[in-house]
Design an enzyme around this catalytic site. Structure first.
Site, mmCIF file in Angstrom:
data_model
loop_
_atom_site.group_PDB
_atom_site.id
_atom_site.type_symbol
_atom_site.label_atom_id
_atom_site.label_comp_id
_atom_site.label_asym_id
_atom_site.label_seq_id
_atom_site.Cartn_x
_atom_site.Cartn_y
_atom_site.Cartn_z
ATOM 1 C CB CYS A 291 -3.500 -0.948 -35.871
ATOM 2 S SG CYS A 291 -2.135 0.224 -35.595
ATOM 3 C CD GLU B 91 -5.641 -2.074 -45.868
ATOM 4 O OE1 GLU B 91 -6.562 -2.170 -45.114
ATOM 5 O OE2 GLU B 91 -4.469 -1.568 -45.874
ATOM 6 C CB SER C 9 -4.947 1.540 -47.067
ATOM 7 O OG SER C 9 -4.679 2.669 -46.071
#
Length: 552
Positions: free
Chosen positions: A119, A443, A469
């Protein structure tokens, strides 16, 4: 071998005794010592399947003649951390991960390392750690999750099936019962979220850099192909150790320029600007924001993946994945360097042997797009630059002029959105969310998704010194430098000010006279840190701005 420092000679008798306590046999004491830095976590969907991949990597290492040692590093799910104070820890965790990788591998004198990642901040953190160590290394990204399906809606992603669904519900487009069904079905398996968001963008760029095996970026997290890639990576790291192939041999100015070119052609996450700059810094490589600006004027996009289209990473993989993109770029008029990779192939050899479904990943000169997927904008609001994901902006919105509505935190902006205070023609300004001001440069997926879900994605803009994001779409400009906490012009914007955004001219302008701005700057209160103790306070004190990769 480096590990000889802990296992050779009479003086290392206690060291060997301790190693035997871990299960290392005398017969295997002379084997290369290979670390497996695993970011397994029950908390992160992209990482929950890593226990199986650890086994496959370990099998590969032992089959290749090495001795494997697994150790853990932190992992944060940006989706779960999104929209609250937890997101402040996401970007700072990149440096924490790099520190962990460096500390464990150097303390135990490992000969090589396999970095099991997936991730958003974990992959760049591991790349930074690998460059600091500069021992043979290979990255295994755990892969994307399967597409969601619900009530005839196919190709659902975490964003369309949850974040944007909230906006659809609040708009009255779907019922609460439908929203609950989407909640249950949008994320159906282990893996990184299904679009060309930050996790999958970084996986793709890692493959372009040459630090992971072909197809690693796009092979599904739950596929047998991913298990085979993990096993082969374990085998390959032993060869890399024997041949002394280091990250500095692979991550060079040329391979980073290749990665930027591929990023622009893919229309990846804007977070890659931060990560490539930070990776370059770790390797002492001269890459700056100017490289992005230079290449964005030469490269156009060749494929659009969610959130820029309905195609997902599953579609991308079936169309040929990263090797197909490389094939398209290598056969173009662009400057693509034939760099070294961790596979027994050069970058151009991988490209030349690639399969591509040209309906999805066409030859470069047959692409229908004319712009790069990402762009750097400059202007009086952002004299040190800011970024936008052009692939997520409708062409008719490339020129936008609106009226500022200012907010000093993400929470303030969310309240305004949820109470219908944002109208067509507004430019939402979210400030004091930069690396220092946030701290941690949060974000803004929650407000951007709500904006799209409420049907305002083409009618409003959002600018911020925070981040977005990779799943963000719409007229969204981030990484504005200097940030508000450093006295940047974004701190001087007032409600009602006119703001112009022109993607074609790479321009962002606050339409206020310089004398007025100078007067506002005199009256600007000095920034008071939001966090005064702990990890975030230390981060805020040492972090550089986004135009330098938010490095510490």
């Amino acid at each position: 071998m480096k590990s000889d420092n802990i296992k050779k000679g009479i003086a290392r008798t206690p060291h060997r005794g301790l190693l035997m306590a871990t299960g290392v046999s005398k017969k295997n004491m002379d084997a290369p010592f290979i670390g497996i830095a695993s970011s397994f976590s029950d908390l992160v969907p992209g990482h929950i399947g890593m226990r199986d991949l650890e086994r496959q990597i370990e099998k590969g290492i032992h089959s290749g003649g090495g001795q494997a040692f697994i150790f853990g590093v932190p992992a944060i799910c940006d989706g779960i951390a999104m929209g609250h104070s937890g997101m402040r820890y996401s970007l700072p965790s990149r440096d924490l991960i790099a520190d962990c990788v460096e500390s464990v591998a150097a303390a135990h004198q490992l000969d090589g390392i396999v970095l099991l990642s997936n991730c958003d901040k974990i992959t760049p953190g591991m790349l930074i750690g690998a460059l600091r160590l500069n021992i043979p290394a290979i990255i295994v990204t755990a892969g994307p999750m399967l597409d969601g399906m619900c009530r005839g809606e196919n190709k659902l992603t975490m964003v369309t099936g949850s974040f944007e669904a909230v906006g659809r519900f609040r708009k009255g487009e779907i019922t609460e019962e439908h929203l609950n069904a989407l909640e249950e079905n949008s994320c159906p398996s282990a893996g990184a979220c299904q679009g060309m968001y930050t996790a999958n963008t970084m996986a793709c760029l890692t493959e372009v850099l040459g630090m992971s095996l072909p197809y690693c970026a796009s092979a599904s997290a739950v596929s047998s192909q991913k298990r085979r890639i993990a096993f082969e990576s374990g085998m390959q790291i032993v060869d890399l150790v024997k041949n002394d192939v280091k990250p500095s041999d692979i991550i060079t100015r040329e391979s980073l320029r290749n990665a930027i070119t591929a990023d622009l052609a893919l229309g990846g996450s804007t977070n890659t600007f931060l990560h490539i700059l930070a990776i370059a810094n770790a390797g002492g490589i001269n890459i700056t924001l100017n490289d992005f600006e230079d290449l964005s004027g030469k490269v156009h996009q060749i494929v659009k993946i969610n959130p820029s289209s309905t195609l997902t990473m599953t579609d991308f993989h079936l169309a040929g994945g990263v090797p197909a993109v490389l094939k398209s770029l290598v056969n173009s008029n662009l400057e693509i360097f034939d760099t070294k990779t961790v596979a027994d192939l050069s970058l151009k050899e991988i490209a030349n042997s690639a399969y591509s479904d040209e309906k999805i990943i066409p030859p470069y000169d047959k692409s229908t797009y004319t712009q790069a997927g990402l762009a750097v904008l400059y202007g009086n609001i952002a004299k040190d630059g800011c970024v936008i994901k052009t692939s997520g902006v409708a062409p008719e919105c490339y020129e936008f002029e609106g009226v500022a509505k200012t907010f000093n935190s993400e929470e303030e902006a969310m309240t305004a959105l949820e109470t219908d205070k944002i109208k067509e023609g507004d430019v939402i300004v979210i400030r004091y969310e930069g690396p220092k001001g946030g701290p941690g440069m949060r974000e803004m997926l929650a407000p951007t998704s709500l904006l799209v879900g409420k049907g305002l994605g083409k009618k409003c803009a959002l600018i911020t010194d925070g981040r977005f994001s990779g799943a963000t779409r719409g007229i969204c400009v981030g990484h504005i430098c200097p940030e508000a906490a450093n006295g940047g012009v974004i701190a001087l914007i007032e409600n009602g000010d006119k703001i112009k955004i022109d993607i074609n001219k790479r321009l962002i302008e606050l339409c206020v006279d310089e004398k007025v701005l100078a007067e506002r700057h005199k009256n600007l209160k000095s920034f008071e840190p939001r966090v005064k103790s702990g990890y975030l306070a230390k981060y805020a004190k040492n972090v550089q701005d986004a135009s330098h990769g938010a490095i510490v």
